[in-house]
Design a protein around this motif. Structure first.
Motif, short mmCIF file in Angstrom:
data_model
loop_
_atom_site.label_atom_id
_atom_site.label_comp_id
_atom_site.label_asym_id
_atom_site.label_seq_id
_atom_site.Cartn_x
_atom_site.Cartn_y
_atom_site.Cartn_z
N UNK A 1 11.93 60.88 39.94
CA UNK A 1 11.25 62.14 39.62
C UNK A 1 11.34 62.44 38.13
N UNK A 2 12.52 62.23 37.54
CA UNK A 2 12.68 62.50 36.10
C UNK A 2 11.78 61.56 35.29
N UNK A 3 11.74 60.29 35.70
CA UNK A 3 10.87 59.33 34.99
C UNK A 3 9.41 59.75 35.07
N UNK A 4 9.00 60.23 36.24
CA UNK A 4 7.61 60.68 36.40
C UNK A 4 7.32 61.87 35.49
N UNK A 5 8.31 62.76 35.34
CA UNK A 5 8.13 63.92 34.46
C UNK A 5 8.03 63.49 33.00
N UNK A 6 8.91 62.57 32.59
CA UNK A 6 8.86 62.09 31.21
C UNK A 6 7.55 61.37 30.93
N UNK A 7 7.07 60.61 31.92
CA UNK A 7 5.82 59.87 31.74
C UNK A 7 4.64 60.81 31.49
N UNK A 8 4.75 62.05 31.97
CA UNK A 8 3.68 63.03 31.76
C UNK A 8 3.80 63.73 30.40
N UNK A 9 4.90 63.49 29.71
CA UNK A 9 5.13 64.13 28.41
C UNK A 9 4.75 63.18 27.28
N UNK A 10 4.83 63.69 26.06
CA UNK A 10 4.54 62.85 24.89
C UNK A 10 5.59 61.75 24.74
#
Length: 736
Positions: free
Chosen positions: A78-87
């Motif tokens: 989940x954290x990786x998916x969130x980071x992937x959506x960020x710059x």
């Protein structure tokens, strides 16, 4: 896999109180972690969201955690998916499907991606108290101990978080703790919120502040009730500290005493998140959406989860209270609503929400349908998630449907939890008298299937179970293909590679193969061909493994480690021992989190030894062989492993293996032992291995007892004499 609403905070309600007094506590050059901890209703999420808006110069990464994130792969996926959506995601190279290699494949690349960014970042983990499993907490602790300098982590929780790294950061003055005392409203803020919600001075703000103690949710509810035209004296007569009183405040504030509105709001509480569409389909009342939006507009206790205003959620405190009321007043109606909601989410391919509502409906037979069918089609994102769903089913209900026992036994057998497998099989036998598990004839056949799926330390037992199963089961069944593949596995383990290849040929005729078999079959074919010296044939099989991984996005899950073993052996035999050693060591790291169901760990250690011999390091090879020999000590039937270890040992030119300890070390104790020569403390060893500090200390005490020593230094010396670690400090080889 994830709804987009998981990665953004709820939108602030209509009467936001800007908490400048709190923001100051979240600033400071030395701040690394902020822990915002208080019971529901204190505005934790709102305060953090406002702070993010007040610091636009910082990049933001938001994750709303839930119960499905309570395992390392779930949390970091989940954290990786969130980071992937960020710059920061521009620098991210993560394979989130590597469920068994969380640290190497997810956490480390996350650290590197954020560290490579020129920006300052804030990572918010909302509802962090839902991270409760020992290995999940330890993985977060490991990250906290290594987080990049340009990152601040905000942990929002209802209860204290047991993270040793936090204590070290606190000691250095790098943690800000916000609790009830800091989050409660000031008298002036109470007055401001009352005026915004109910108009100018309808009731003495000082009196409201006194009876609520500045609890934001209670103040908001009082203002909402008065705004509905209720007499202030009637509203403030309810005590927010009393569960009955807060329930009355919720009823008065949200529904204004209107019984129809109150009933709709209680029904709406079955949803963790909702849209107008799902309300219409499930509640079947055209007023439901209007009532929900009225509460959202007046109180902010129903908040939007996205900019489009499509998905909404009710505040935790309010939802929990209303859901409890619905359960007391109309338990059958509550179950019926959950059942209809499950149907809606199933139609929209949201398996997690489907199961959550089936749990609320207490419809465990439908959960068995989902798990049984899903396991065959491989839509459950990971085994730990399916097992966590089973954990939420009452024990009495688990014993009513043998399919639940079958799924649990299968998942835990292949996942490496032998004790849980055996408990599930025993429970399934008790419940199987009234019904069978199709397509199995009886529970005996189920048990043969499960025992054939994993040998643990008895190759012969698994082989006999496979023979019995295949003798009576439909040969065209996909379950027959699975068992025949496992029979080939056992033949390979027993040193009968030619016979194993014949079984694999039969499996390949049973097209189409299930997804895992498209990786397992070529992996074991490669291992058998390498044992027989056919490097060209093995190369073709290795190519098929790579194609299957790519086609199905299969990461380095512990279930698929035989494919890593095959790759390591092929790399070594092809003249790339360093690459083969790296592959084997990486696979051992994955195996560390699970029991070994097919003796893959000692085989990986053999590949480490084989690589070390090729690289000219016989001393290192000897340690790996000693560890492999130790791992299989006490095995009922380890197949051809002793002979394979002995053959490689002869190539090292060293003496035979030292005498085994009278009481063998467990695999986890061996891994702790290999870290004892380092300067790591018990807490740091725990963080390295994703276990609790108490568990690490227990292992160290057990190591001392089994080695008959009383100190860490003596334990290291004894381990070196036993050939389990190298003589040079820091030159240890970790066993999985």
């Amino acid at each position: 896999m994830y709804p987009s609403t998981k990665f953004r905070p709820p939108i602030s309600g209509p009467h936001p109180i800007i908490r400048d007094d709190v923001f100051g506590m979240l600033r400071g050059a030395s701040l690394r972690v902020a822990v915002v901890r208080a019971p529901a209703g204190y505005g934790k999420t709102t305060v953090v969201s406002q702070w993010l808006q007040a610091t636009p110069e910082r990049g933001r990464i938001w994750v709303s955690l839930d119960a499905d994130d309570n395992d390392p792969a779930g949390l970091w996926g989940a954290i990786a998916a969130a980071v992937a959506r960020s710059r920061a995601g521009d620098e991210l190279a993560v394979n989130a499907s590597d469920a068994g290699a969380v640290r190497r494949s997810i956490i480390v690349p996350l650290i590197d991606a954020i560290d490579a960014s020129p920006e300052q970042w804030t990572l918010v983990l909302d509802d962090a108290h839902l991270v409760a499993r020992e290995d999940t907490i330890a993985s977060l602790d490991w990250f906290l101990g290594r987080m990049p300098e340009n990152l601040v982590i905000v942990l929002v929780a209802r209860v204290p978080l047991e993270l040793p790294a936090l204590q070290r950061l606190r000691a250095r003055g790098e943690v800000a703790d916000l609790q009830v005392e800091q989050l409660r409203l000031t008298p002036a803020q109470t007055a401001e919120l009352l005026r915004a919600a109910a108009g100018p001075e309808p009731v003495d703000p000082a009196f409201v502040h006194d009876i609520t103690g500045g609890w934001p949710a209670a103040v908001s509810l009082i203002g909402a009730a008065i705004s509905r035209g209720l007499a202030p004296a009637r509203v403030v007569s309810q005590s927010p500290d009393d569960p009955t009183g807060i329930g009355a405040l919720i009823g008065e504030g949200l529904a204004g005493g209107d019984p129809d509105d109150g009933e709709l709001l209680r029904q709406l509480a079955v949803f963790e998140r909702f849209t107008a569409e799902v309300l219409s389909a499930v509640l079947q009342d055209d007023r439901a959406w209007t009532v929900a939006m009225d509460v959202a507009t007046r109180t902010g206790l129903i908040a939007a989860l996205d900019d489009d205003g499509r998905w909404w959620r009710m505040h935790h405190l309010v939802r929990e209270q209303l859901l409890a009321e619905l359960g007391r007043a109309d338990p059958a109606g509550r179950r019926a609503l959950h059942r209809r909601a499950a149907g809606w989410f199933a139609e929209h391919q949201d398996i997690a929400s489907t199961v959550h509502h089936l749990l609320g409906a207490e419809d465990y037979e439908s959960i068995a349908d989902v798990l049984f069918n899903v396991h065959a089609t491989f839509l459950v994102p990971r085994q730990e998630l399916g097992l966590s769903w089973l954990d939420r089913i009452p024990a009495s209900a688990l014993g009513e449907d043998p399919r639940l026992a079958f799924w649990e036994a299968w998942a835990t057998a292949t996942g490496g939890d032998r004790a849980r497998r055996d408990r599930a099989l025993s429970r399934g036998r008790l419940s199987a008298g009234a019904r069978t598990v199709a397509p199995f004839r009886d529970w005996d056949e189920v048990e043969d299937f499960i025992h054939a799926s994993a040998c643990y330390d008895d190759v012969g037992d698994a082989r006999r179970a496979a023979d019995r199963f295949l003798a009576g089961h439909d040969p065209s069944s996909p379950f027959a293909a699975i068992v025949r593949t496992r029979l080939a596995t056992m033949l390979h383990l027993a040193g009968e590679s030619a016979a194993a290849l014949r079984e694999l040929d039969t499996v390949e005729e049973m097209q189409p193969l299930a997804r895992p078999l498209q990786l397992f079959v070529p992996a074991y074919r490669a291992l058998c061909l390498l044992e027989l010296g056919d490097l060209d044939g093995a190369a073709t099989a290795i190519e098929r493994c790579a194609a299957a991984r790519k086609a199905f996005a299969i990461g380095m899950d512990h279930v698929y480690l035989p494919a890593e073993q095959a790759l390591a052996r092929f790399q070594i035999d092809s003249g790339s021992p360093a690459a083969g050693r790296a592959t084997a060591v990486r696979a051992l790291e994955v195996a560390a989190q699970h029991d070994d169901s097919v003796l893959v760990v000692p085989h990986l250690l053999i590949e480490v030894a084989r690589a070390d011999l090729a690289l000219g390091h016989p001393d290192r090879a000897t340690v790996a062989l000693n560890q492999a020999d130790h791992v299989i000590a006490g095995a009922t039937d380890a197949g051809a492993l002793p002979e394979r270890i002995a053959a490689l040992r002869a190539q090292t030119g060293t003496a035979p293996a030292p005498t085994r300890l009278q009481e063998g070390l467990s695999r986890r104790e061996l891994e702790v032992l290999t870290l004892l020569p380092t300067a790591l403390s018990a807490a740091e060893i725990a963080s390295e291995l994703f276990i609790s500090v108490n568990t690490a200390r227990t292992h160290i005490k057990s190591i001392h007892r089994k080695l008959d020593v009383t100190s860490r230094a003596d334990a290291v010396a004894a381990a070196r004499r036993a050939g389990l670690i190298l003589a040079e400090s820091g030159e240890t080889e970790r066993v999985a």
